[in-house]
Design a protein around this motif. Sequence first.
Motif, PDB file in Angstrom:
ATOM      1  N   VAL A 102      37.747  44.568  13.320  1.00  0.00           N
ATOM      2  CA  VAL A 102      36.659  45.319  14.377  1.00  0.00           C
ATOM      3  C   VAL A 102      36.049  44.389  15.366  1.00  0.00           C
ATOM      4  CG1 VAL A 102      34.509  46.610  14.217  1.00  0.00           C
ATOM      5  CG2 VAL A 102      36.078  47.027  12.393  1.00  0.00           C
ATOM      6  N   ARG A 155      38.416  49.114  16.883  1.00  0.00           N
ATOM      7  CA  ARG A 155      39.522  48.227  15.962  1.00  0.00           C
ATOM      8  C   ARG A 155      40.751  47.954  17.026  1.00  0.00           C
ATOM      9  NH1 ARG A 155      39.691  51.148  10.186  1.00  0.00           N
ATOM     10  NH2 ARG A 155      41.345  50.028  10.193  1.00  0.00           N
ATOM     11  N   PRO A 206      37.040  53.357  14.511  1.00  0.00           N
ATOM     12  CA  PRO A 206      36.359  52.568  13.270  1.00  0.00           C
ATOM     13  C   PRO A 206      35.710  53.746  12.410  1.00  0.00           C
ATOM     14  CG  PRO A 206      35.079  52.373  15.389  1.00  0.00           C
ATOM     15  CD  PRO A 206      36.530  52.883  15.720  1.00  0.00           C
ATOM     16  N   GLN A 210      31.823  51.289   8.866  1.00  0.00           N
ATOM     17  CA  GLN A 210      32.060  50.011   9.773  1.00  0.00           C
ATOM     18  C   GLN A 210      31.178  50.156  10.783  1.00  0.00           C
ATOM     19  OE1 GLN A 210      36.197  50.646  10.522  1.00  0.00           O
ATOM     20  NE2 GLN A 210      36.632  48.706   9.592  1.00  0.00           N
ATOM     21  N   CYS A 211      31.029  50.969  11.458  1.00  0.00           N
ATOM     22  CA  CYS A 211      29.892  51.323  12.621  1.00  0.00           C
ATOM     23  C   CYS A 211      28.521  51.026  12.053  1.00  0.00           C
ATOM     24  CB  CYS A 211      29.783  52.637  13.236  1.00  0.00           C
ATOM     25  SG  CYS A 211      31.450  53.142  14.186  1.00  0.00           S
TER      26      CYS A 211
END
Length: 148
Positions: A4, A21, A27, A31-32
């Motif tokens: 990322v 990514r 993503p 992940q965000c």
Amino acid sequence: MSGVEVLVRQQDNEKVLLVYRLDGRAPTAQQCEDVGEDHGFYEPHAEAAHSFGAYAKAQLVREGFQGGLCDHAWKSWGHYGRNPFGQFSACSKCGVSAMTVHRKRSPQVSYLYDKWELREHVWRLWLQRGPVLGSLVELPHHQKGGAQ
């Protein structure tokens, strides 16, 4: 976080993150959120970034928190239990609780703030200044098996 990448921009006097990514996939919501928390957001919200050409599947992450923040004053920390065991306290200003949870014969520790389980470094920051009790919004990816 591997795979990322993040670009930080200022837009209308607010910090905005462009998260993408390296493998070209979008993503995940988790992940965000992790990237947003790592950049100091209390309630990161992601949306598709439509006009970024090379970053076609990128997400824009903005601060979505609208509630109050408290400069916490923790009561003395108490210890509880045998399995699990840990420490707990409550803020004398806003009433939010914080605790650690250790399982017997396990190296893992859970860090709880109100009803939220946080990563340790975020938990430690929120112990200084964090959202008041009940001011965070639950999102689908917070549930086990929720959207990733």
